[in-house]
Design an enzyme around this catalytic site. Structure first.
Site, PDB file in Angstrom:
ATOM      1  N   ILE A 174       1.424   0.909  -6.510  1.00  0.00           N
ATOM      2  CA  ILE A 174       1.296  -0.277  -7.662  1.00  0.00           C
ATOM      3  C   ILE A 174       1.609   0.411  -9.021  1.00  0.00           C
ATOM      4  CG2 ILE A 174      -0.474  -1.694  -6.087  1.00  0.00           C
ATOM      5  CD1 ILE A 174      -2.577  -0.228  -7.960  1.00  0.00           C
TER       6      ILE A 174
ATOM      7  N   ASP B 172     -20.024  -2.648  -8.397  1.00  0.00           N
ATOM      8  CA  ASP B 172     -21.270  -2.597  -9.182  1.00  0.00           C
ATOM      9  C   ASP B 172     -21.226  -1.395 -10.030  1.00  0.00           C
ATOM     10  OD1 ASP B 172     -21.804  -0.994  -7.258  1.00  0.00           O
ATOM     11  OD2 ASP B 172     -23.775  -2.082  -6.459  1.00  0.00           O
ATOM     12  N   GLU B 173     -20.538  -0.160  -9.948  1.00  0.00           N
ATOM     13  CA  GLU B 173     -20.903   0.848 -10.614  1.00  0.00           C
ATOM     14  C   GLU B 173     -20.452   0.713 -11.913  1.00  0.00           C
ATOM     15  OE1 GLU B 173     -19.694   4.787  -8.374  1.00  0.00           O
ATOM     16  OE2 GLU B 173     -20.323   3.656  -6.650  1.00  0.00           O
TER      17      GLU B 173
ATOM     18  N   ALA C  12     -15.626   4.518 -14.682  1.00  0.00           N
ATOM     19  CA  ALA C  12     -15.094   4.229 -15.959  1.00  0.00           C
ATOM     20  C   ALA C  12     -13.696   3.685 -15.905  1.00  0.00           C
ATOM     21  CB  ALA C  12     -15.022   5.650 -16.687  1.00  0.00           C
ATOM     22  N   SER C  13     -13.125   4.128 -14.795  1.00  0.00           N
ATOM     23  CA  SER C  13     -11.492   3.537 -14.627  1.00  0.00           C
ATOM     24  C   SER C  13     -11.538   2.443 -14.002  1.00  0.00           C
ATOM     25  CB  SER C  13     -10.843   4.639 -13.597  1.00  0.00           C
ATOM     26  OG  SER C  13     -11.250   4.480 -12.329  1.00  0.00           O
ATOM     27  N   LYS C  14     -12.720   1.939 -13.342  1.00  0.00           N
ATOM     28  CA  LYS C  14     -12.778   0.737 -12.533  1.00  0.00           C
ATOM     29  C   LYS C  14     -13.330  -0.452 -13.848  1.00  0.00           C
ATOM     30  CE  LYS C  14     -12.439  -0.926  -8.951  1.00  0.00           C
ATOM     31  NZ  LYS C  14     -11.252  -1.290  -8.283  1.00  0.00           N
TER      32      LYS C  14
ATOM     33  N   GLU D 256      -8.410   4.277  -6.210  1.00  0.00           N
ATOM     34  CA  GLU D 256      -8.707   5.456  -5.722  1.00  0.00           C
ATOM     35  C   GLU D 256     -10.204   5.172  -5.824  1.00  0.00           C
ATOM     36  OE1 GLU D 256      -7.698   8.449  -4.692  1.00  0.00           O
ATOM     37  OE2 GLU D 256      -5.463   7.977  -4.878  1.00  0.00           O
TER      38      GLU D 256
ATOM     39  N   THR E  56      -3.960   5.208 -11.131  1.00  0.00           N
ATOM     40  CA  THR E  56      -3.994   4.090 -10.032  1.00  0.00           C
ATOM     41  C   THR E  56      -4.861   3.044 -10.469  1.00  0.00           C
ATOM     42  OG1 THR E  56      -3.517   5.477  -8.146  1.00  0.00           O
ATOM     43  CG2 THR E  56      -4.438   3.286  -7.762  1.00  0.00           C
TER      44      THR E  56
ATOM     45  N   ASP F 182       0.936  -1.183   0.215  1.00  0.00           N
ATOM     46  CA  ASP F 182      -0.100  -0.112   0.088  1.00  0.00           C
ATOM     47  C   ASP F 182       0.813   1.159  -0.028  1.00  0.00           C
ATOM     48  OD1 ASP F 182      -1.961   2.075   1.049  1.00  0.00           O
ATOM     49  OD2 ASP F 182      -3.028   0.330   1.279  1.00  0.00           O
TER      50      ASP F 182
HETATM   51  P1  NAD Z   1      -9.927   2.957   0.065  1.00  0.00           P
HETATM   52  O1  NAD Z   1     -10.018   4.095  -0.591  1.00  0.00           O
HETATM   53  O2  NAD Z   1     -10.587   2.823   1.716  1.00  0.00           O
HETATM   54  O3  NAD Z   1      -8.673   2.209   0.109  1.00  0.00           O
HETATM   55  C1  NAD Z   1      -7.720   2.035  -0.905  1.00  0.00           C
HETATM   56  C2  NAD Z   1      -6.507   1.720  -0.334  1.00  0.00           C
HETATM   57  O4  NAD Z   1      -5.563   1.934  -1.722  1.00  0.00           O
HETATM   58  C3  NAD Z   1      -5.834   2.779   0.506  1.00  0.00           C
HETATM   59  O5  NAD Z   1      -5.162   2.210   1.658  1.00  0.00           O
HETATM   60  C4  NAD Z   1      -4.620   3.580  -0.434  1.00  0.00           C
HETATM   61  O6  NAD Z   1      -3.690   3.784   0.493  1.00  0.00           O
HETATM   62  C5  NAD Z   1      -4.247   2.264  -1.318  1.00  0.00           C
HETATM   63  N1  NAD Z   1      -3.838   3.113  -2.693  1.00  0.00           N
HETATM   64  C6  NAD Z   1      -4.340   3.817  -3.557  1.00  0.00           C
HETATM   65  N2  NAD Z   1      -3.551   3.932  -4.274  1.00  0.00           N
HETATM   66  C7  NAD Z   1      -2.637   3.270  -4.499  1.00  0.00           C
HETATM   67  C8  NAD Z   1      -1.380   3.014  -5.137  1.00  0.00           C
HETATM   68  N3  NAD Z   1      -0.926   3.732  -6.471  1.00  0.00           N
HETATM   69  N4  NAD Z   1      -0.634   2.161  -4.715  1.00  0.00           N
HETATM   70  C9  NAD Z   1      -0.743   1.210  -3.659  1.00  0.00           C
HETATM   71  N5  NAD Z   1      -1.744   1.475  -2.768  1.00  0.00           N
HETATM   72  C10 NAD Z   1      -2.602   2.502  -3.141  1.00  0.00           C
HETATM   73  O7  NAD Z   1     -10.956   1.992  -0.659  1.00  0.00           O
HETATM   74  P2  NAD Z   1     -12.090   0.482  -0.258  1.00  0.00           P
HETATM   75  O8  NAD Z   1     -13.272   1.441  -0.150  1.00  0.00           O
HETATM   76  O9  NAD Z   1     -11.351  -0.040   0.691  1.00  0.00           O
HETATM   77  O10 NAD Z   1     -12.104   0.023  -1.659  1.00  0.00           O
HETATM   78  C11 NAD Z   1     -11.031  -1.087  -2.027  1.00  0.00           C
HETATM   79  C12 NAD Z   1     -11.608  -1.634  -3.518  1.00  0.00           C
HETATM   80  O11 NAD Z   1     -12.913  -2.126  -3.559  1.00  0.00           O
HETATM   81  C13 NAD Z   1     -11.419  -0.502  -4.379  1.00  0.00           C
HETATM   82  O12 NAD Z   1     -10.712  -1.204  -5.593  1.00  0.00           O
HETATM   83  C14 NAD Z   1     -12.641  -0.403  -4.595  1.00  0.00           C
HETATM   84  O13 NAD Z   1     -12.981   0.117  -6.036  1.00  0.00           O
HETATM   85  C15 NAD Z   1     -13.448  -1.448  -4.427  1.00  0.00           C
HETATM   86  N6  NAD Z   1     -14.869  -1.579  -3.994  1.00  0.00           N
HETATM   87  C16 NAD Z   1     -15.171  -0.637  -2.990  1.00  0.00           C
HETATM   88  C17 NAD Z   1     -16.557  -0.537  -2.340  1.00  0.00           C
HETATM   89  C18 NAD Z   1     -16.819   0.258  -1.399  1.00  0.00           C
HETATM   90  O14 NAD Z   1     -18.300   0.413  -1.098  1.00  0.00           O
HETATM   91  N7  NAD Z   1     -16.142   0.975  -0.780  1.00  0.00           N
HETATM   92  C19 NAD Z   1     -17.550  -1.536  -2.931  1.00  0.00           C
HETATM   93  C20 NAD Z   1     -16.950  -2.230  -4.256  1.00  0.00           C
HETATM   94  C21 NAD Z   1     -15.766  -2.248  -4.647  1.00  0.00           C
HETATM   95  O1  DAU Z   2     -21.260   0.758  -5.385  1.00  0.00           O
HETATM   96  C1  DAU Z   2     -20.013   0.540  -5.035  1.00  0.00           C
HETATM   97  C2  DAU Z   2     -19.251   1.731  -4.691  1.00  0.00           C
HETATM   98  O2  DAU Z   2     -19.811   2.390  -3.550  1.00  0.00           O
HETATM   99  C3  DAU Z   2     -17.828   1.799  -4.452  1.00  0.00           C
HETATM  100  O3  DAU Z   2     -17.448   1.190  -5.841  1.00  0.00           O
HETATM  101  C4  DAU Z   2     -17.200   3.130  -4.132  1.00  0.00           C
HETATM  102  O4  DAU Z   2     -15.777   2.752  -4.050  1.00  0.00           O
HETATM  103  C5  DAU Z   2     -17.715   3.581  -2.993  1.00  0.00           C
HETATM  104  O5  DAU Z   2     -17.208   4.861  -2.754  1.00  0.00           O
HETATM  105  C6  DAU Z   2     -19.537   3.696  -3.065  1.00  0.00           C
HETATM  106  O6  DAU Z   2     -19.852   4.856  -4.101  1.00  0.00           O
HETATM  107  P1  DAU Z   2     -20.892   5.698  -3.807  1.00  0.00           P
HETATM  108  O7  DAU Z   2     -20.811   6.677  -4.604  1.00  0.00           O
HETATM  109  O8  DAU Z   2     -22.317   4.779  -4.022  1.00  0.00           O
HETATM  110  O9  DAU Z   2     -20.821   5.934  -2.282  1.00  0.00           O
HETATM  111  P2  DAU Z   2     -20.567   7.222  -1.435  1.00  0.00           P
HETATM  112  O10 DAU Z   2     -20.566   6.728   0.133  1.00  0.00           O
HETATM  113  O11 DAU Z   2     -19.941   8.279  -1.811  1.00  0.00           O
HETATM  114  O12 DAU Z   2     -22.365   7.699  -1.725  1.00  0.00           O
HETATM  115  C7  DAU Z   2     -23.396   6.782  -1.310  1.00  0.00           C
HETATM  116  C8  DAU Z   2     -24.707   7.697  -1.482  1.00  0.00           C
HETATM  117  O13 DAU Z   2     -24.772   8.811  -0.794  1.00  0.00           O
HETATM  118  C9  DAU Z   2     -24.638   8.243  -3.121  1.00  0.00           C
HETATM  119  O14 DAU Z   2     -25.820   8.427  -3.566  1.00  0.00           O
HETATM  120  C10 DAU Z   2     -24.283   9.535  -2.842  1.00  0.00           C
HETATM  121  C11 DAU Z   2     -24.859   9.992  -1.547  1.00  0.00           C
HETATM  122  N1  DAU Z   2     -24.262  10.918  -0.697  1.00  0.00           N
HETATM  123  C12 DAU Z   2     -22.764  10.668  -0.381  1.00  0.00           C
HETATM  124  C13 DAU Z   2     -22.332  11.744   0.229  1.00  0.00           C
HETATM  125  C14 DAU Z   2     -20.738  11.539   0.560  1.00  0.00           C
HETATM  126  C15 DAU Z   2     -24.907  12.145  -0.188  1.00  0.00           C
HETATM  127  O15 DAU Z   2     -26.090  12.405  -0.372  1.00  0.00           O
HETATM  128  N2  DAU Z   2     -24.196  13.073   0.388  1.00  0.00           N
HETATM  129  C16 DAU Z   2     -22.706  13.050   0.915  1.00  0.00           C
HETATM  130  O16 DAU Z   2     -22.201  13.813   1.505  1.00  0.00           O
END
Ligand code: NAD
Ligand code: DAU
Length: 361
Positions: free
Chosen positions: A62, A137-138, A165-167, A86, A102, A35
């Protein structure tokens, strides 16, 4: 003993996955966590495992080919679980470039290094090596307000934000490696996670933290966008099950069948905070529905996400175990018990981000 290379293990889902894996396998596995520690990476998340003999942390990007190739050269890696990315949609709207760097280039480096380390002279791959790409799922875009509409593994990709788009691009690269080289991989596309260690830029921890501090609760648009919330430990379990029991080269969708509007989630959070805060706690006075503030909508805001987790249930037997009512209580309890974690996470750069993001909303 299997050796795992976990990328992004200091983030929200990665750290929960590492805890889950040590709870499940104990000393029978070895984990190397790579990381770079962006704003979202926090080694505090891994305090409980940092002294284990079978855990190693390597600070590396990475996108840095040499650093990643060196880890493969020095270790016989059996499994890659690729979380590093990211991950925040709002940040991707403000600054897309780092998401391409990233999420796309970083994934290409991970694939290339794993391929180089695992490939035999005849183009086949060493027995038992597996790469799991953690996606979202996005990538499938947005569903209409129709409770019978779901994302399936066969749903065409239609990403809208720079993040998705990046994912989607990174998923396509993994698919290309599987199709071209028979590279041994799986892709998982998961819905919204919540739980301990989630950075407070995301909806649920942001609302918990703001409510406890009597700060406005910024709801985008009409608050009726729907997300499908899954407790993070259930996601960790699904990833392990897919990697060990799934069919190679397949995609599995992971979801909680817990679709709720943002405003419904916020009301549940506020009610649960009121239930859990003891009488006399000064925060009880602060937590109020009067703090709910409707603000300008997110640009390109996807309306509804909903995963049909039929394939993972039928083929692997995975099902979500934590009901939202229980999961949100566990999450809130964790934030109660980890006030310092939240204070550290919301100091410094977070303040600047928050000002820039919400000052004109
Ligand atoms: P997060 O932002 O909490 O963590 C990302 C981690 O990756 C951090 O520790 C960061 O330091 C590290 N990182 C970022 N850029 C890097 C680089 N260039 N090299 C090495 N490490 C790097 O993210 P998260 O919410 O834990 O999500 C993790 C994965 O799961 C992501 O790929 C995200 O797309 C996917 N995902 C997230 C959700 C969600 O709801 N959070 C849902 C579905 C999928
Ligand atoms: O669906 C999976 C995704 O879920 C992951 O791939 C992403 O990494 C993760 O960040 C998450 O994306 P969302 O955009 O759905 O999550 P977020 O928590 O940013 O927002 C959830 C919902 O809440 C969304 O409809 C936007 C809304 N929102 C978010 C914030 C931060 C608000 O209404 N107010 C806010 O301040």
């Amino acid at each position: 003993m299997r050796t795992y290379l976990v990328t992004g293990g200091a983030g929200f889902i990665g750290s929960n996955y590492i805890h889950y894996m040590f709870k499940k396998y104990g000393d029978d596995i070895r984990i190397i966590n790579v990381d770079v520690l962006t704003y979202a990476g926090n080694l505090e998340n891994l305090k409980a495992v940092e002294n284990r003999d079978n855990y190693t942390f390597v600070r590396a990007d990475i996108c840095d080919k040499e650093a990643i190739a060196k880890i493969f050269a020095e270790n016989d890696i059996d499994r890659v679980v690729h979380f590093a990315a990211e991950s925040h949609v709002d940040r991707s709207i403000a600054n897309p470039e780092v998401f391409v760097q990233t999420n796309v280039l970083g994934t290409a480096v991970m694939l290339n290094c794993a391929k180089a380390a695992w490939e035999n002279a005849d183009g086949t791959f060493k027995e038992g090596k597996k790469f799991l790409h953690v996606s979202t799922d996005e990538v499938y875009g947005s569903l209409p307000d129709d409770e019978n509409a779901f994302f399936y593994e066969t749903t065409p990709y239609d990403p809208h934000s720079p993040y998705s788009a990046s994912k989607a691009s990174s998923d396509m690269l993994v698919k290309a490696y599987m199709d071209t080289y028979k590279f041994p991989a799986n892709i998982t596309n998961c819905s919204n996670n919540y739980g301990p260690y989630q950075f407070p830029e995301k909806f649920i921890p942001l609302m918990i933290n703001n409510a406890l501090n009597g700060k406005k609760l910024p709801v985008y648009g009409d608050g009726k966008n729907v997300r499908d919330w899954l407790y993070v430990e259930d996601h960790a379990k699904a990833i392990d099950m897919v990697q060990e029991q799934g069919k190679l080269f397949e995609t599995y969708n992971i979801g909680g069948h817990n679709e709720k509007q943002n405003i419904q989630i916020l009301n549940i959070i506020l009610d649960t905070l009121q239930e859990m805060l003891p009488e006399g706690d000064p925060r009880k006075e602060l937590v109020s529905k009067d703090l709910i503030t409707y603000v300008e909508d997110r640009k390109g805001h996807d309306r509804r996400y909903a995963i049909a987790p039929d394939k993972i249930k039928a083929e692997i037997g995975w099902e979500p175990e934590t009901m939202f009512k229980e999961g949100i209580r566990k999450t809130i309890q964790w934030y109660f018990e980890n006030e310092d974690w939240m204070k550290n996470a919301t100091s410094g750069d977070y303040q600047k981000y928050y000002e820039a993001m919400y000052s004109n909303k």
